[in-house]
Structures are given as structure tokens and as C-alpha cells.
Design an enzyme around this catalytic site. Structure first.
Site, PDB file in Angstrom:
ATOM      1  N   LYS A 207       0.835  -1.213   0.000  1.00 37.81           N
ATOM      2  CA  LYS A 207       0.000   0.000   0.000  1.00 37.81           C
ATOM      3  C   LYS A 207       0.869   1.262   0.000  1.00 37.81           C
ATOM      4  O   LYS A 207       0.699   2.140  -0.832  1.00 37.81           O
ATOM      5  CB  LYS A 207      -0.945  -0.017   1.213  1.00 37.81           C
ATOM      6  N   VAL A 208       1.794   1.332   0.960  1.00 36.69           N
ATOM      7  CA  VAL A 208       2.617   2.549   1.048  1.00 36.69           C
ATOM      8  C   VAL A 208       3.569   2.619  -0.152  1.00 36.69           C
ATOM      9  O   VAL A 208       3.671   3.663  -0.811  1.00 36.69           O
ATOM     10  CB  VAL A 208       3.424   2.581   2.371  1.00 36.69           C
ATOM     11  N   ASP A 227       9.297  -6.691  -5.059  1.00 36.29           N
ATOM     12  CA  ASP A 227       8.377  -7.241  -4.057  1.00 36.29           C
ATOM     13  C   ASP A 227       8.026  -8.644  -4.515  1.00 36.29           C
ATOM     14  O   ASP A 227       7.373  -8.829  -5.541  1.00 36.29           O
ATOM     15  CB  ASP A 227       7.109  -6.366  -3.961  1.00 36.29           C
ATOM     16  N   ALA A 287       9.891   2.385   6.801  1.00 35.13           N
ATOM     17  CA  ALA A 287       9.270   1.083   7.109  1.00 35.13           C
ATOM     18  C   ALA A 287       9.565   0.708   8.562  1.00 35.13           C
ATOM     19  O   ALA A 287       8.812   1.081   9.474  1.00 35.13           O
ATOM     20  CB  ALA A 287       9.760   0.026   6.135  1.00 35.13           C
ATOM     21  N   ARG A 288      10.659   0.024   8.802  1.00 32.70           N
ATOM     22  CA  ARG A 288      11.078  -0.322  10.156  1.00 32.70           C
ATOM     23  C   ARG A 288      12.601  -0.295  10.221  1.00 32.70           C
ATOM     24  O   ARG A 288      13.280  -0.751   9.273  1.00 32.70           O
ATOM     25  CB  ARG A 288      10.600  -1.740  10.539  1.00 32.70           C
ATOM     26  N   ASP A 312      13.116   7.430   9.273  1.00 30.62           N
ATOM     27  CA  ASP A 312      12.011   7.759  10.200  1.00 30.62           C
ATOM     28  C   ASP A 312      11.925   6.724  11.313  1.00 30.62           C
ATOM     29  O   ASP A 312      11.247   6.930  12.308  1.00 30.62           O
ATOM     30  CB  ASP A 312      10.693   7.769   9.398  1.00 30.62           C
ATOM     31  N   GLU A 317      13.770   2.273  19.409  1.00 35.35           N
ATOM     32  CA  GLU A 317      13.121   3.594  19.421  1.00 35.35           C
ATOM     33  C   GLU A 317      12.763   3.992  20.845  1.00 35.35           C
ATOM     34  O   GLU A 317      12.129   3.194  21.550  1.00 35.35           O
ATOM     35  CB  GLU A 317      11.880   3.574  18.525  1.00 35.35           C
ATOM     36  N   HIS A 336       9.861   8.675  13.992  1.00 40.18           N
ATOM     37  CA  HIS A 336       8.756   7.793  13.615  1.00 40.18           C
ATOM     38  C   HIS A 336       7.470   8.603  13.407  1.00 40.18           C
ATOM     39  O   HIS A 336       6.470   8.410  14.110  1.00 40.18           O
ATOM     40  CB  HIS A 336       8.546   6.705  14.673  1.00 40.18           C
ATOM     41  N   LEU A 337       7.536   9.478  12.415  1.00 39.11           N
ATOM     42  CA  LEU A 337       6.414  10.399  12.165  1.00 39.11           C
ATOM     43  C   LEU A 337       5.564   9.995  10.967  1.00 39.11           C
ATOM     44  O   LEU A 337       4.634  10.709  10.606  1.00 39.11           O
ATOM     45  CB  LEU A 337       6.958  11.816  11.906  1.00 39.11           C
ATOM     46  N   GLY A 338       5.908   8.856  10.343  1.00 38.23           N
ATOM     47  CA  GLY A 338       5.236   8.475   9.102  1.00 38.23           C
ATOM     48  C   GLY A 338       3.721   8.563   9.162  1.00 38.23           C
ATOM     49  O   GLY A 338       3.069   9.056   8.234  1.00 38.23           O
ATOM     50  N   ALA A 339       3.149   8.088  10.255  1.00 40.77           N
ATOM     51  CA  ALA A 339       1.683   8.031  10.340  1.00 40.77           C
ATOM     52  C   ALA A 339       1.110   9.255  11.041  1.00 40.77           C
ATOM     53  O   ALA A 339      -0.096   9.355  11.246  1.00 40.77           O
ATOM     54  CB  ALA A 339       1.276   6.778  11.104  1.00 40.77           C
TER      55      ALA A 339
HETATM   56  N1  LIG Z   1       6.864   5.056   9.611  1.00 43.15           N
HETATM   57  C1  LIG Z   1       5.589   4.904   9.826  1.00 43.15           C
HETATM   58  O1  LIG Z   1       5.002   5.650  10.610  1.00 43.15           O
HETATM   59  C2  LIG Z   1       4.853   3.867   9.117  1.00 43.15           C
HETATM   60  C3  LIG Z   1       5.486   2.714   8.770  1.00 43.15           C
HETATM   61  N2  LIG Z   1       4.816   1.725   8.120  1.00 43.15           N
HETATM   62  C4  LIG Z   1       5.577   0.523   7.769  1.00 43.15           C
HETATM   63  O2  LIG Z   1       5.462   0.330   6.399  1.00 43.15           O
HETATM   64  C5  LIG Z   1       5.271  -1.047   6.141  1.00 43.15           C
HETATM   65  C6  LIG Z   1       4.459  -1.212   4.874  1.00 43.15           C
HETATM   66  O3  LIG Z   1       3.138  -0.779   5.094  1.00 43.15           O
HETATM   67  P1  LIG Z   1       2.009  -1.112   4.017  1.00 43.15           P
HETATM   68  O4  LIG Z   1       2.480  -0.704   2.690  1.00 43.15           O
HETATM   69  O5  LIG Z   1       0.768  -0.534   4.538  1.00 43.15           O
HETATM   70  O6  LIG Z   1       1.975  -2.682   4.126  1.00 43.15           O
HETATM   71  P2  LIG Z   1       1.585  -3.704   2.976  1.00 43.15           P
HETATM   72  O7  LIG Z   1       1.399  -4.981   3.646  1.00 43.15           O
HETATM   73  O8  LIG Z   1       0.512  -3.129   2.142  1.00 43.15           O
HETATM   74  O9  LIG Z   1       2.907  -3.770   2.085  1.00 43.15           O
HETATM   75  C7  LIG Z   1       4.068  -4.455   2.448  1.00 43.15           C
HETATM   76  C8  LIG Z   1       4.644  -5.059   1.194  1.00 43.15           C
HETATM   77  O10 LIG Z   1       5.914  -5.586   1.492  1.00 43.15           O
HETATM   78  C9  LIG Z   1       6.072  -6.730   0.703  1.00 43.15           C
HETATM   79  N3  LIG Z   1       7.145  -7.580   1.161  1.00 43.15           N
HETATM   80  C10 LIG Z   1       7.120  -8.559   2.109  1.00 43.15           C
HETATM   81  N4  LIG Z   1       8.328  -9.138   2.191  1.00 43.15           N
HETATM   82  C11 LIG Z   1       9.131  -8.512   1.301  1.00 43.15           C
HETATM   83  C12 LIG Z   1      10.477  -8.662   0.924  1.00 43.15           C
HETATM   84  N5  LIG Z   1      11.249  -9.585   1.491  1.00 43.15           N
HETATM   85  N6  LIG Z   1      10.979  -7.857  -0.033  1.00 43.15           N
HETATM   86  C13 LIG Z   1      10.204  -6.926  -0.618  1.00 43.15           C
HETATM   87  N7  LIG Z   1       8.907  -6.746  -0.314  1.00 43.15           N
HETATM   88  C14 LIG Z   1       8.385  -7.525   0.644  1.00 43.15           C
HETATM   89  C15 LIG Z   1       4.724  -7.393   0.761  1.00 43.15           C
HETATM   90  O11 LIG Z   1       4.553  -8.289  -0.317  1.00 43.15           O
HETATM   91  C16 LIG Z   1       3.799  -6.205   0.647  1.00 43.15           C
HETATM   92  O12 LIG Z   1       3.426  -5.963  -0.688  1.00 43.15           O
HETATM   93  C17 LIG Z   1       4.550  -1.566   7.397  1.00 43.15           C
HETATM   94  O13 LIG Z   1       4.832  -2.909   7.620  1.00 43.15           O
HETATM   95  C18 LIG Z   1       5.099  -0.699   8.473  1.00 43.15           C
HETATM   96  O14 LIG Z   1       6.151  -1.381   9.051  1.00 43.15           O
HETATM   97  C19 LIG Z   1       3.511   1.848   7.774  1.00 43.15           C
HETATM   98  C20 LIG Z   1       2.817   2.976   8.117  1.00 43.15           C
HETATM   99  C21 LIG Z   1       3.435   4.076   8.835  1.00 43.15           C
HETATM  100  O1  LIG Z   2       1.435   2.027  11.172  1.00 41.45           O
HETATM  101  C1  LIG Z   2       2.626   1.786  11.316  1.00 41.45           C
HETATM  102  O2  LIG Z   2       3.172   0.732  10.978  1.00 41.45           O
HETATM  103  C2  LIG Z   2       3.479   2.785  11.920  1.00 41.45           C
HETATM  104  O3  LIG Z   2       4.666   2.591  11.955  1.00 41.45           O
HETATM  105  C3  LIG Z   2       2.884   3.952  12.569  1.00 41.45           C
HETATM  106  O4  LIG Z   2       3.320   3.923  13.886  1.00 41.45           O
HETATM  107  P1  LIG Z   2       2.615   4.820  14.998  1.00 41.45           P
HETATM  108  O5  LIG Z   2       1.203   4.339  15.095  1.00 41.45           O
HETATM  109  O6  LIG Z   2       2.698   6.230  14.536  1.00 41.45           O
HETATM  110  O7  LIG Z   2       3.399   4.547  16.237  1.00 41.45           O
END
Ligand SMILES: NC(=O)C1=CN([C@@H]2O[C@H](COP(=O)(O)OP(=O)(O)OC[C@H]3O[C@@H](n4cnc5c(N)ncnc54)[C@H](O)[C@@H]3O)[C@@H](O)[C@H]2O)C=CC1
Ligand SMILES: O=C(O)C(=O)COP(=O)(O)O
Length: 600
Positions: A207-208, A227, A287-288, A312, A317, A336-339
Site C-alpha cells: 500500500k505505502v 516485491d 518502514a522499520r 524515520d 526507538e 517515527h512520524l510516518g503516520a
Molecule cells: N513510519 C511509519 O510511521 C509507518 C510505517 N509503516 C511501515 O510500512 C510497512 C508497509 O506498510 P504497508 O504498505 O501498509 O503494508 P503492505 O502490507 O501493504 O505492504 C508491504 C509489502 O511488502 C512486501 N514484502 C514482504 N516481504 C518482502 C520482501 N522480502 N521484499 C520486498 N517486499 C516484501 C509485501 O509483499 C507487501 O506488498 C509496514 O509494515 C510498516 O512497518 C507503515 C505505516 C506508517
Molecule cells: O502504522 C505503522 O506501521 C506505523 O509505523 C505507525 O506507527 P505509529 O502508530 O505512529 O506509532
């Protein structure tokens, strides 16, 4: 000859708490633990005390990190809400035993200790966001606790933050800002690089990742992605080419990370992979932190392989203030401000509040992380079969002679539906529940059924018997067989030596239709007496009048026989539990060869 089931058997009707109304949801059967504890269970005592002292029978939700107001309002309509932020790990473990649900973001570690400390009361953990790497999913599953997340509401916020970091990094915005504020004016030092025409590799095209890709294309970048699980047509639709990992990292000028943290992605960027990158690459991580070996990144920055990084997220953390990575001149960081946008936080709060309330009501959340996601309409259709499945499991296990360990169960579903149109996970979970609960103190639900079966060495195999005909109803019948055991009711054994019960749904009501090789027809309500007798006139009357004299109401009677005047099995549905005396009198009827009383 005659035998009775052990008195320790639990009866589902005794599982409901009279002080707590049954929820109207048709799906509550899938999560009976959300409401029911047997009288002997310590959790029930605690639950009663808490509800009494709280002067309400609302569940309690602990919100352990800041959640948007709209979500809190939704929660308050249904539950007592305890907003306690910044709890220490110890405080969380203490509080959790008083809570039915816990809501967290990324800052709270929901580890095994939390589930163990909950004493079985915690039914649902809601992650107000996407990444669930801070929740011990195995421990949650083992404790029958559902984990739900809010997977969509912060997608755009995270993608926008990725783009913000990408642009800020390329133009040294953070460093230049700090420089000006310290009284300097260093225009030559902060000359940046352009984005247009550069190659961006998006790793993790979910998604992201796909939203980042879309935006980067708008900035004139050439976007590729890696991916292993993403569909190529989704990538093609936004003009992105899916490539191998090595090609992605080997050709990119910029790399943006968007995969979840899992054992497979842990330290995916490390010394070896940095060595394969184009010299001068720039990396964004929203991501993480754990997907990068942070020490290797510092080395790659110092060696000039990585020109810049914008981060981020961090493996720890908050990171240590003297972290070499955080302090690195060519690294831009955010906490960690992404969201963290107003819009995303309101959306996430509503998304998670709805999921948690739904789960507490016994509904299956569409965002369940550790349980099968079964669409609501499928659940409604399956409801009577779910009940049938659990009752057949309960009946079958009560037919096992004491001392025979139950290890091998075979379930056959007779259906005219194609395999991909008929999901058996819910039915299997309920059969498992029916088999395990009467013989143990474990509580089984959809979350922990497979785990509990495995842990107890119970092997459940499933087969489908494909029928011709209209697939209008999902299922014709369910047959449960327990192999390698003896039965306390010999007539329940099939010709091939297994205990066998079979049932079907008639007018929405589950019926028992076969015991061993005897056809019967008794609705599965109340309890059942099964008798094998010599087939002769007057038997129904004889047994019926014994029960009548004891004031036991008979709801149903059915006789199945092999051939006239030979053996027959009589199934009698009773509303109340007959006394020992009446069961003894039934056993003394000369034509009755064996009988068993079974609680449903
Ligand atoms: N910094 C922040 O505040 C935020 C961080 N995130 C992080 O972003 C990540 C992704 O979020 P979404 O896109 O919503 O999740 P999602 O589940 O929609 O996308 C994750 C993608 O990673 C792929 N993937 C899995 N293993 C992989 C690999 N070895 N190599 C390449 N791709 C691989 C999956 O197939 C999937 O398409 C979350 O898991 C979260 O950790 C998400 C929201 C906010
Ligand atoms: O949704 C995620 O994966 C995030 O990393 C967002 O984290 P937060 O809810 O802002 O602590």
C-alpha cells in the site's frame, strides 16, 4: 454395560454468564470466549468481581498510546476506556489483567509476558496502525487473543512522509535549516541533487510502496520496484517495473523501503547488500529500522557507498542520543512520524476502534492478523453449521471410553460447493473446540484452535465429499470420526472401527443424523440419550414414561435400526438432565443393551 458421561463435562449453556447479556451478533459463536466462562474457571470469578465493582458490565479497553478523539468516542459508547499512556512494561503487565482489550501504536511492546499477565482476560489487541512487529503474534494466538490492525488509514501519510524525506534529503533541508539557525549561511556546502530522471527503487510494493511510487513518478523519477509477492499488473498499472532484488539495489540512485519487519526482512540491507549498490545511492526508510543493519549503514556511509540516508524508524526507538547513525552528518532523521498527520490519526483511531469493538462483540474483524478473515456474509451463512460442527465434536468426544487418548480425528464435509467456494477453517475450529473443551480446561476459539490441537497432539484431517446438485446451501452434512479409540457406546463405532457421528442442518437447526452405522434424527438442542436396544414394540413408550415420571421433558425421539426386529439405536433429546436414578431405570429395561447420556 450402561454408562454415563463423566460429570466434569462442560455444557455450553453453562458457559454463558447470566450477569452479562448474550450479544446479538450472529457471529458470537466464533468467539464464545469473549463472553463465556464456565463456573469453575478462575477468570469467571475475576470477571464477576470486576463487573460488579465497575457498576457496569461493559468490557474494559486499555488505550496505551495516544489515539484520535473520534476513535475514543466510539470506544466509550461500548466500553470503559482507560487511557494510560507511557506505562512501563511492569505497569502494563499489572493493568492488563483488568482489561478485555488493549490498543497500542508502535511504542508499546506487547510481548509474551503481557499475554501471560492477562490471565486469559485479554480478548483483543488492536494495533492502531499497520506494522504489528511490536506484538508477539505467537503468544497472542496461544492465548486465544485476537490481534487486529488498522491497515489503510495511514497509508497516504506514510507515503507522503517518504516523499518528504526523499526531497528533504536530496536538498539537505534539515542540515541547511540547522546551519542557518546556528547563524551560518553556507550556500555552497548544501548543494543538493535533483530527483527528476533518477531511478528510484521501491522495496516492498504494497500500500505505502505503491503510493510512494505513484508520487515519485509525478516528480519525474524512473521507478522500479522489488516485491516477491506483488502482482505485476498492479505495478504495470502505475507504470512501474517489478525487478529482482539485486537489479533493484544495483541500478537505483534512490532506494525507498516499504516492507514489513519479519524474520525474512530483518537486516535485509547489510554489508553484503550495500556492496552491491551503486556508489552514491541514497536511502529512505519509513518502514522499520530493523530492515537495515544500522552498523553496516554507518560503514556504507563512511565508505561513500551510501551518499545519504533519511530515516524515520530505528531498530531501537527512541535511538540512543549518541547513536553514530543518528548523529551522522549525511543522515536526516525524524522520530517515527510516518503516520503522524491529523488526518491519518483520526482515520486510524476510527478504524481500530471499530475493529476492537467488533471483536469484543464476537464479530470477526476484517483486519484480523492472527485469525482467518471470514467475510461477514459467509459467517452468517455458516452459522448453523458452526453450531453443528461444535456439537458433533462434543458428542464424538463424549463417546470415547475413558482412558483412550483422542489423537486422530477425521472430518468429512459433504458439499456440492467447489473447494475454493467453501472455507472450512471456521468449522474445523469449532469441531476442535467441541472435542477439546469437554476434556480439558483449555478454551478454544477461532484464534487458537489449530495451535491448541497441535499442542495436544490432536491431528484433524479434513476431506470433502463432492456432491452433485445445487450449491445453494454450503453443506449437506458433516461427519466426525475419532480413530484408534474405544467407545463407551459400542454402537457408535463404524464398520471401519472409528467412533462416528454425522449431522446436518434442517430448517436452520443442527440435527444428529447418524451414530456409528445407525441412522437417527434428533435435533441437537438440550442433551441426548442414546440407547441400543432389541428392536421391539413399546420401547419408545417405556423409556418415554420413565423420563415423564421423572419430569424430564423429551424434545425428540428417533429410532434407527439395521433391520426390523434386530438391533436399533434410539436417540432421545431431553431438555433437562435426567437424574442418576432415571438413567439407572432406563439401563434396567431388559431390552436395552447399552446407553449413554451426552451433554451438548
Ligand atoms: N513510519 C511509519 O510511521 C509507518 C510505517 N509503516 C511501515 O510500512 C510497512 C508497509 O506498510 P504497508 O504498505 O501498509 O503494508 P503492505 O502490507 O501493504 O505492504 C508491504 C509489502 O511488502 C512486501 N514484502 C514482504 N516481504 C518482502 C520482501 N522480502 N521484499 C520486498 N517486499 C516484501 C509485501 O509483499 C507487501 O506488498 C509496514 O509494515 C510498516 O512497518 C507503515 C505505516 C506508517
Ligand atoms: O502504522 C505503522 O506501521 C506505523 O509505523 C505507525 O506507527 P505509529 O502508530 O505512529 O506509532
Amino acid at each position: 454395560m450402561a454408562s454415563m458421561a463423566t460429570p466434569t463435562l462442560k455444557n455450553p449453556s453453562s458457559l454463558s454468564l447470566s450477569s452479562k447479556p448474550r450479544l446479538p451478533s450472529p457471529l458470537s459463536a466464533a468467539f464464545p470466549n469473549t463472553l463465556h466462562f464456565p463456573p469453575s474457571h478462575p477468570q469467571r470469578r475475576r470477571f464477576l468481581i470486576i463487573t460488579a465493582s465497575a457498576a457496569s458490565n461493559k468490557p474494559t479497553v486499555l488505550v496505551a498510546e495516544k489515539l484520535g478523539e473520534a476513535g475514543l468516542e466510539l470506544l466509550k459508547q461500548f466500553a470503559n476506556v482507560d487511557c494510560s499512556y507511557n506505562l512501563s512494561a511492569e505497569e502494563l503487565c499489572t493493568k492488563i489483567s483488568l482489561c478485555d482489550a488493549l490498543i497500542v501504536r508502535s511504542g508499546t511492546k506487547v510481548n509474551r509476558e503481557v499475554f501471560e499477565s492477562s490471565g486469559g482476560r485479554l480478548k483483543v489487541v488492536g494495533r492502531a496502525g499497520v506494522g504489528i512487529d511490536n506484538v508477539d503474534l505467537s503468544a497472542a494466538t496461544e492465548h486465544g487473543c485476537l490481534v487486529v490492525n488498522a491497515p489503510t488509514a495511514n497509508t497516504v501519510a506514510a507515503a507522503e512522509h517518504g516523499i518528504a524525506l526523499l526531497a528533504a534529503m536530496a536538498r539537505n533541508v534539515a542540515q541547511a535549516d540547522a546551519s542557518v539557525k546556528s547563524g551560518k549561511w553556507q550556500r555552497n556546502k548544501y548543494v543538493g541533487v535533483s530527483l527528476v530522471g533518477k531511478t528510484l527503487a521501491v522495496l516492498g510494493f504494497g500500500k505505502v510502496g505503491s503510493e510512494v511510487a505513484r508520487r515519485a513518478k509525478g516528480l519525474g523519477m524512473h521507478v522500479i520496484a522489488h516485491d516477491p509477492y506483488a502482482p505485476a499488473d498492479r505495478a504495470r498499472a502505475i507504470g512501474v517495473e517489478l525487478v529482482s532484488f539485486d537489479e533493484a539495489i544495483g541500478t537505483a540512485d534512490f532506494i525507498s523501503l516499504h516492507m514489513p519487519l519479519t524474520p525474512a526482512t530483518n537486516k535485509m540491507l547489510n554489508d553484503e547488500t550495500f556492496a552491491k549498490m551503486k556508489k552514491g545511492v541514497r536511502i529512505v526508510n519509513v518502514a522499520r529500522g530493523g530492515v537495515i543493519d544500522e552498523e553496516a549503514l554507518v560503514r556504507a556511509l563512511d565508505d561513500g557507498i551510501v551518499a545519504q540516508a533519511a530515516l524515520d524508524v530505528f531498530s531501537e526507538e527512541p535511538p540512543k542520543p549518541d547513536s553514530k547513525l543518528v548523529q551522522h552528518e549525511r543522515v536526516t532523521v525524524t522520530p517515527h512520524l510516518g503516520a503522524s498527520t491529523m488526518e491519518a490519526q483520526e482515520g486510524v483511531a476510527i478504524e481500530i476502534a471499530e475493529a476492537v469493538v467488533g471483536a469484543l462483540k464476537g464479530e470477526l474483524a476484517a483486519t484480523a492478523v492472527n485469525a482467518p478473515m471470514v467475510p461477514a456474509e459467509v459467517l452468517t451463512e455458516l452459522k448453523p453449521y458452526v453450531e453443528l460442527a461444535e456439537k458433533l465434536g462434543r458428542l464424538a468426544v463424549q463417546l470415547v471410553a475413558g482412558g483412550s487418548g483422542v489423537k486422530t480425528v477425521k472430518v468429512s464435509y459433504a458439499t456440492s460447493r467447489a473447494p475454493d467456494d467453501f472455507d472450512t477453517r471456521l468449522l474445523r475450529a469449532m469441531i476442535t473446540k467441541g472435542i477439546i473443551e469437554p476434556i480439558s480446561s483449555v478454551f478454544v476459539n477461532l484464534v487458537n484452535a489449530d495451535f491448541t490441537a497441535k499442542q495436544r497432539g490432536l491431528r484433524i484431517t479434513e476431506e470433502r465429499v463432492l456432491l452433485d446438485g445445487s450449491p445453494e446451501s454450503p453443506l449437506e452434512s458433516i461427519q466426525v470420526q475419532i480413530a484408534n479409540v474405544e467407545s463407551k457406546f459400542a454402537s457408535a463405532m463404524s464398520e471401519t472401527g472409528e467412533i462416528r457421528v454425522e449431522g446436518r442442518v434442517k430448517d436452520g437447526v443442527p440435527h444428529l443424523t447418524k451414530v456409528g452405522s445407525f441412522e437417527v434424527d434428533v435435533s441437537l438442542e438440550g442433551s441426548i440419550i442414546l440407547c441400543r436396544q432389541v428392536d421391539q414394540p413399546g420401547m419408545i413408550g417405556t423409556v418415554g414414561s420413565i423420563l415423564g415420571e421423572e419430569n424430564v421433558n423429551v424434545s425428540f425421539m428417533s429410532v434407527g435400526r439395521v433391520a426390523p426386529r434386530k438391533h436399533a439405536v434410539m436417540a432421545i433429546g431431553v431438555d433437562d438432565q435426567p437424574s442418576k436414578e432415571s438413567l439407572k431405570r432406563i439401563g434396567e429395561v431388559p431390552a436395552i443393551e447399552e446407553f449413554v447420556f451426552l451433554k451438548l
